[in-house]
Scaffold this motif. Structure first.
Motif, PDB file in Angstrom:
ATOM      1  N   THR A 286       7.967  25.388   7.951  1.00 42.26           N
ATOM      2  CA  THR A 286       8.863  25.184   6.809  1.00 42.26           C
ATOM      3  C   THR A 286       8.065  24.888   5.553  1.00 42.26           C
ATOM      4  O   THR A 286       8.382  25.377   4.476  1.00 42.26           O
TER       5      THR A 286
ATOM      6  N   LYS B  74       8.568  28.571   3.529  1.00 44.10           N
ATOM      7  CA  LYS B  74       9.873  28.563   2.884  1.00 44.10           C
ATOM      8  C   LYS B  74       9.737  29.185   1.489  1.00 44.10           C
ATOM      9  O   LYS B  74       8.706  28.991   0.837  1.00 44.10           O
TER      10      LYS B  74
ATOM     11  N   HIS C 281      14.671  31.104   4.637  1.00 48.10           N
ATOM     12  CA  HIS C 281      13.518  31.488   3.845  1.00 48.10           C
ATOM     13  C   HIS C 281      13.924  31.936   2.448  1.00 48.10           C
ATOM     14  O   HIS C 281      13.108  32.112   1.578  1.00 48.10           O
TER      15      HIS C 281
ATOM     16  N   ASN D 164      14.026  18.516   3.083  1.00 47.02           N
ATOM     17  CA  ASN D 164      13.373  18.636   4.384  1.00 47.02           C
ATOM     18  C   ASN D 164      13.077  17.332   5.068  1.00 47.02           C
ATOM     19  O   ASN D 164      13.517  17.060   6.157  1.00 47.02           O
TER      20      ASN D 164
END
Ligand code: ADP
Ligand code: MG
Length: 458
Positions: free
Chosen positions: A24, A28, A97, A153
């Protein structure tokens, strides 16, 4: 296969070989911008992702692309916003994404309210002037991910590690980047010690509501050195409510401590479990190579040079604290400037004698144990050997006795003597008690190891 399809396939493959956090963090908001004959251009959200992808994941990415496009021999990253899909579609696209970067929707009045508001951020700390190496790369990755999409996150983000290893630097750099990219954000950096003092002031002046509001309104709260929460019940209580409110509104919280949450004694369980529910990353001591790199970075910043022998000498001798390393370097630079000539290695050895001798106190002494234990439990060293029989002191006393026996190998009568002239039977009792408890109490085991790290490590 379109560029987008290719990239999705590559991402799918890469995802399998990386941890979720790394994936991530680095992939991302990335996309293929174009493929030109034998080169692929990837758009990434920031310079860190660029560096990381080009250096660390080069082979992984290239191998995967080549499976589908064998002609491709290289790739490069450019920093930008991945705009392969029209904006409207992006918003409905569930693919993570392609999440659009968050745009601050803060009403203007909040910005006006913030006039005179102090972020306490210090612009001297940035990601650019931080040396990233294996000792801090996870913490850096987490911080940079938070900086790219705060609140998304890793919330809360908890960074821990020893003194002078760059925690404040990381926290401040993250705050600076977020504030730069979101100028309307209400950001506040504060040490837990100051936070606790502010709270005491607010209680005395009956301004507790204002105090709370000030924090609840934030978009980003950075609290440094939260080990100071230990033993402060009232502060923990107020902090918990502020934490909950921010967390529930998706506001980012970043914390640092000299130890992991489980090693903060007397931390309320509800706070501990909140901290453990986010992302925890540690910073460790840099190795020799990294220490040299840090010195060079500092020299570059100050636009000056120092003889290589001196750099190596400092990097070799000062190994457990970057702040001290920097302090020694500054001393040398200033001395050279004052004398208007280069400092010799001989002079450097003399100049740094004090710093280096304290870095080398290897031997375990009873004093060191007592002060480490006292430090850990946030009590005074005197209290361990004192007469107080409160729970808050008894446990540390027993732990100190245990360590004096186990690690320093003092005899029980000597231990009794060291701990305020007590009888040897008291020492035996305490030793056995802790020994037994350790068999079943994992938390205590971790705590002891943490205390030990403080005195055996260097
Ligand atoms: P901590 O908060 O962990 O005690 P700091 O963040 O205050 O440590 O770091 C102490 C000093 O060392 C700061 O001046 C910081 O810039 C510097 N420093 C620590 N680690 C690094 C690094 N990896 N690269 C560059 N400077 C560093
Ligand atoms: Mg600090």
């Amino acid at each position: 296969m379109t560029n987008e399809e290719l990239w999705q396939t590559v991402l799918g493959e890469i995802e399998l070989s990386l941890s979720k956090a790394s994936f991530t963090t680095w992939f991302k908001n990335t996309a293929i911008q174009e493929i030109d004959d034998n080169k692929v251009i990837i758009v990434v959200p920031n310079i860190f992702a660029k560096e990381w992808l080009e250096k660390k994941y080069k082979k992984l990415i290239l191998d995967s692309i080549q499976k589908h496009f064998p002609k491709v021999v290289s790739f490069g990253c450019i920093v930008g916003t991945a705009q392969v899909v029209p904006e409207k579609e992006l918003e409905t696209n569930k693919n993570p994404h392609h999440l659009k970067r968050k745009v601050s929707k803060k009403p203007l009045y909040k910005i006006q309210q913030s006039t005179g508001f102090r972020t306490n951020l210090n612009s001297k700390y940035s990601f650019e002037n931080l040396v990233i190496s294996s000792n801090n790369d996870l913490a850096y990755a987490a911080c940079s991910s938070v900086a790219t999409s705060p609140g998304d996150n890793y919330n809360p983000l908890f960074i821990y590690g020893g003194v002078g290893l760059g925690k404040t630097h990381l926290l401040q750099a993250t705050g600076n980047q977020i504030f730069q990219e979101n100028p309307a954000f209400l950001v506040r950096y504060i040490s837990m010690e100051r936070f606790a003092n502010e709270l005491v002031g607010a209680i005395q002046n009956k301004k507790i509501k204002e105090f709370k509001n000030k924090y609840i309104d934030l978009d980003l709260l950075i609290l440094d050195d939260i080990q100071f929460l230990a033993g402060k019940e009232k502060t923990q209580e107020e902090f918990f409510h502020i934490f909950e409110s921010l967390y529930q509104h998706g506001k980012q919280i970043i914390l640092s401590s000299d130890r992991p949450p489980k090693s903060i004694p007397t931390l309320e369980d509800r706070l501990r479990s909140r901290f453990e529910g986010g992302m925890i990353a540690d910073v460790n001591k840099p190795n020799l190579e990294t220490r040299v790199a840090i010195i060079n970075k500092k020299l570059e910043e100050k636009n000056t040079t120092v003889n290589e022998d001196i750099i190596n000498y400092l990097a070799e001798k000062i190994h457990h604290n970057v702040r001290e390393l920097e302090g020694a370097l500054n001393k040398i630079i200033v001395t050279s400037q004052l004398k208007n000539k280069e400092t010799t290695l001989k002079e450097v050895i003399e100049l740094t004698k004090d710093i280096i001798s304290t870095s080398h106190q290897n031997e375990l002494s009873p004093e060191k144990i007592l002060s480490s234990v006292a430090d850990f439990y946030s009590i005074k060293t005197d209290e361990i050997s004192g007469r107080c029989r409160k729970k808050k002191v008894i446990k540390p006393r027993q732990v100190a006795i245990y360590l004096l026996r186990k690690d320093v190998k003092l005899s029980f009568p000597d231990i009794g003597e060291t701990i305020g002239g007590r009888d040897h039977s008291t020492a035996i009792y305490a030793y056995e008690k802790i020994k037994k408890e350790l068999e079943k109490n994992e938390l205590l085991k971790d705590q002891l190891n943490f205390i030990r790290e403080k005195f055996v490590d260097y």
